[in-house]
Write an enzyme that holds these catalytic residues in place. Structure first.
Site, mmCIF file in Angstrom:
data_model
loop_
_atom_site.group_PDB
_atom_site.id
_atom_site.type_symbol
_atom_site.label_atom_id
_atom_site.label_comp_id
_atom_site.label_asym_id
_atom_site.label_seq_id
_atom_site.Cartn_x
_atom_site.Cartn_y
_atom_site.Cartn_z
ATOM 1 N N GLU A 290 46.777 51.401 51.029
ATOM 2 C CA GLU A 290 47.460 51.535 52.310
ATOM 3 C C GLU A 290 47.156 52.923 52.864
ATOM 4 O OE1 GLU A 290 48.848 51.345 55.626
ATOM 5 O OE2 GLU A 290 49.333 49.517 54.516
ATOM 6 N N HIS B 45 44.147 44.218 56.074
ATOM 7 C CA HIS B 45 45.330 43.994 56.903
ATOM 8 C C HIS B 45 45.391 45.054 57.993
ATOM 9 C CE1 HIS B 45 47.884 40.875 54.722
ATOM 10 N NE2 HIS B 45 46.646 40.797 54.242
ATOM 11 N N GLU B 46 46.057 44.714 59.115
ATOM 12 C CA GLU B 46 45.989 45.517 60.344
ATOM 13 C C GLU B 46 44.515 45.795 60.678
ATOM 14 O OE1 GLU B 46 49.559 45.568 58.360
ATOM 15 O OE2 GLU B 46 48.034 46.992 57.683
ATOM 16 N N HIS C 138 44.998 48.072 45.823
ATOM 17 C CA HIS C 138 45.604 48.170 47.154
ATOM 18 C C HIS C 138 45.459 49.582 47.695
ATOM 19 C CE1 HIS C 138 49.105 48.421 50.067
ATOM 20 N NE2 HIS C 138 48.341 47.463 50.551
ATOM 21 N N GLU D 292 44.011 39.909 57.897
ATOM 22 C CA GLU D 292 45.257 39.504 58.543
ATOM 23 C C GLU D 292 44.959 39.267 60.029
ATOM 24 O OE1 GLU D 292 49.834 41.117 58.238
ATOM 25 O OE2 GLU D 292 48.243 42.532 58.745
ATOM 26 N N GLU E 285 54.816 37.725 56.385
ATOM 27 C CA GLU E 285 55.725 38.853 56.214
ATOM 28 C C GLU E 285 56.785 38.933 57.310
ATOM 29 O OE1 GLU E 285 53.232 42.567 58.038
ATOM 30 O OE2 GLU E 285 52.442 41.640 56.233
ATOM 31 N N GLU F 112 49.450 41.028 66.093
ATOM 32 C CA GLU F 112 50.599 40.392 65.448
ATOM 33 C C GLU F 112 51.665 40.022 66.474
ATOM 34 O OE1 GLU F 112 51.916 42.166 61.793
ATOM 35 O OE2 GLU F 112 49.940 43.021 61.409
#
Length: 675
Positions: free
Chosen positions: A379, A447-448, A377, A466, A472, A175
């Site tokens: 996380e 993501h990540e 989701h 991602e 974001e 990122e």
């Protein structure tokens, strides 16, 4: 005279002896434009590459160094080699193009040590018209069992000082904003790294089929300012890869094309992955989605329980109702489960317990009643091991609720001591996630993540990821500059689908009342650095089979521009890059797989731009209604980003459109056949 003859005889003998010690093997692309040469001289193995008879990569090392064993890079000889050819076509379950041509020439070189243990190593080169892939094999043999690689000796020795677009090597994140520099000024890089050569063609280095191995980064050679060495992400003890024979590495890939746009159209990465291993793929469905997510990033809602908690039952039902009304197939909620209040602590989440204001079963049932896919989701906060230990509990829960898609996240450092996001430990974890999810008919949006290397061909439930500086960042930092999105297709996008999450209309946050700063990068200047028309165009330009319209649904109500998102396709019959210049502009067109509609997206950097687009991609003899979403006359990403013009024109395959892009702007078009 006798002594002179004797001297020349000895000189000839030395030359012939030296030549006899040098094996030179060559393989060319089917169109003869790309040539790879493999040489074994001084008992070491090297490769080089030419494009259109022009040297591109000069003699570069190959081989390995190990712990507890002698390097496998010297004392080598060719014991066997084989040339072969393949030309087939295969169909994607979903993708940018339905049909993929897999046409290559292959050279397999079998090497063996001349002395000592006489260990064996094979090197495979596949040469396509759009580039090269090469990999190592260490076959099963009596003198090799466990393998601990401390260094992969692969080099990329460029002939000239080309221009590169890259992000610096980082073992935990991709990122970052892309930099433009000469090779001589690049000290390290994550891949893909893309080049415009001094000879005028384009190339990109990446890898394909990253499986049971460490991520490859590039490190500047100490002895050559135009050269990079492979630098693998390590384990805590410094070893890079731990495995056993037989072993195959990922493919080291070099995409090559006359135009930058042709790099984007390349299927090299996909072709170098194994075919689909899932017998039943009927449950895999690309889709558009919205969700309770953006409010947390701009600081109007929270992930944690409280007065501003975003993921509550009432609001989630509102999002489901909106999706049902506006032809959006999915709804995501982040922050629905307990543990966010313990952020940063070890194993903060149990992954399955809802907050008291969120009824997961009720939401799943409500979504089903509205024919909407509820998106789960997970996380982890970097707790990969805890997640993996609970795969069956998590995925079976979602499966029983009828959930077909799960978004995963790994924000923060990996909690397993000494492990990086991109090392072999996590590569294998991400692989295990996809395989375990497939058992429960669940698609993954990661993501990540580990970077995209074409695994989606083998496991097509690995939908998108991602792995880039996405939307974001606009919510809590100075954001992504206008040129960022014009670089991504030519760099990160070459690896595979990108969940960038475009579609924010309230780019100045005028409707985001009572924002609360929660991120130290937020200096009060945060905004989205594009026009609204560019936000629409990004849905076409940045490919993903799961496309999120990221804004709060309040900003879509009574907004004519949202109709483009309603009508947008997400699975494509074919795609084409009409034009493009890295960091300046790009125009992409895609044909919907399930209709005769075409979609166009065109974007620019901080400079306004006029482009002429020939519509030769449209079917001949058919009239189309072009539904155009363009930057308004006074649009400008800084001063007037919400000025948008929506209108229609009648066109055909002979038409040429004059597209005017505002500074930081774009244009999106839907082409519908007129019956």
């Amino acid at each position: 005279m006798k002594n002179i003859c004797k001297f020349y005889f000895l000189l000839l003998l030395v030359f012939l002896t030296s030549f006899a010690k040098k094996n030179v093997l060559t393989v060319r692309s089917p169109n003869k434009q790309i040539e790879a040469t493999i040489e074994v001289f001084n008992d070491a193995v090297h490769y080089s590459i030419k494009y259109k008879n022009t040297p591109f990569i000069k003699s570069s090392n190959l081989g390995f160094e190990f712990t507890g064993a002698k390097a496998l890079s010297q004392n080598l000889e060719v014991i066997r080699f084989k040339n072969s050819h393949s030309n087939t076509t295969w169909s994607q379950v979903w993708g940018e193009n339905k049909e993929i041509v897999d046409n290559y020439n292959q050279l397999k070189v079998e090497l063996q040590e001349k002395e000592g243990l006489k260990r064996k190593m094979n090197i495979l080169f596949k040469v396509y018209d759009d580039g090269i892939g090469f990999r190592y094999e260490i076959p099963k043999q009596k003198n090799i069992d466990s393998i601990s690689i401390t260094k992969e000796l692969t080099e990329f020795n460029f002939i000239n000082n080309h221009t590169a677009w890259y992000i610096p090597a980082n073992f935990d994140s991709y990122e970052m904003l892309y930099k433009k520099a000469l090779i001589s000024d690049v000290t390290s890089a994550n891949t893909p790294i893309t080049f415009e050569t001094t000879d005028g063609f384009f190339a990109s280095i990446h890898e394909a089929n990253l499986t049971n191995y460490a991520d490859m980064t590039l490190l500047k050679s100490e002895n050559n300012s135009f050269s990079f060495q492979c630098n693998l992400v390590p384990w805590p003890d410094g070893v890079k890869v731990k495995t056993k024979a037989p072993m195959e590495t990922p493919w080291r890939t070099i995409q090559i094309a006359d135009k930058a746009s042709e790099l984007v159209e390349s299927n090299l990465i996909l072709n170098l992955n194994e075919p689909n291993k899932l017998e039943d793929t009927s449950w895999i469905e690309p889709m558009k989605y919205i969700g309770i997510w953006w409010g947390m990033h701009i600081g109007t809602q929270t992930w944690t329980l409280g007065d501003r908690h975003g993921a509550n039952t009432i609001d989630t039902k509102r999002y489901i109702d909106f999706a049902s009304k506006h032809k959006v197939q999915g709804v995501l909620t982040e922050g629905w489960n307990t543990g966010w209040e313990n952020w940063g602590k070890k194993d903060a989440f149990d992954f399955v317990t809802p907050y008291k204001d969120f009824n997961l079963k009720e939401i799943a049932q409500y979504a089903k009643s509205k024919n909407i896919s509820y998106i789960g989701h997970v996380e982890t906060g970097g707790a990969a091991e805890s997640f993996q230990e609970n795969f069956d509990k998590i995925f079976s829960m979602y499966h029983d609720l009828g959930v077909k898609t799960v978004k995963t996240g790994y924000a923060g450092g990996i909690q397993t001591k000494g492990q990086f996001h991109h090392g072999q430990f996590m590569v294998n974890h991400y692989d295990a996630v996809v395989k375990s999810a497939a058992k429960y008919h669940i698609m993954i949006d990661a993501h990540e993540p580990i970077k995209a290397t074409g695994i989606r061909r083998t496991y097509p439930n690995m939908m998108t990821r991602e792995g880039a500086r996405g939307m974001e960042w606009n919510g809590w930092s100075s954001g992504n500059p206008p040129e960022h999105q014009t670089i991504l297709p030519f760099t990160r996008g070459l690896g595979g689908p990108l969940d960038y999450t475009p579609g924010t209309f309230d780019v100045l946050y005028k409707n985001a009342k009572n924002r609360v700063k929660w991120n130290d990068l937020d200096d009060g200047t945060s905004r989205v650095n594009t026009t609204i028309a560019k936000q629409l165009a990004l849905f076409v330009v940045l490919y993903s089979p799961l496309q999120m319209a990221s804004d709060l649904i309040e900003n879509y109500e009574n907004q004519p521009a949202f109709k483009f998102i309603e009508d947008l396709g997400v699975d494509w019959e074919k795609s084409k890059v009409v034009n493009g210049k890295i960091g300046d502009y790009i125009t992409v067109v895609r044909k919907d797989k399930f209709s005769d509609n075409w979609f166009l997206g065109s974007i620019t950097d901080e400079d306004e731009r006029d482009l002429k687009i020939a519509l030769t991609f449209l079917d001949k003899g058919i009239k189309y209604r072009a539904e155009i979403y363009a930057d308004g006359v006074n649009a400008d990403w800084k001063t007037n980003p919400q000025d948008i013009a929506v209108y229609q024109e009648e066109v055909n395959s002979e038409s040429v459109l004059d597209i005017k892009l505002a500074a930081g702007g774009g244009q999106a078009i839907r082409f519908v056949p007129i019956k």
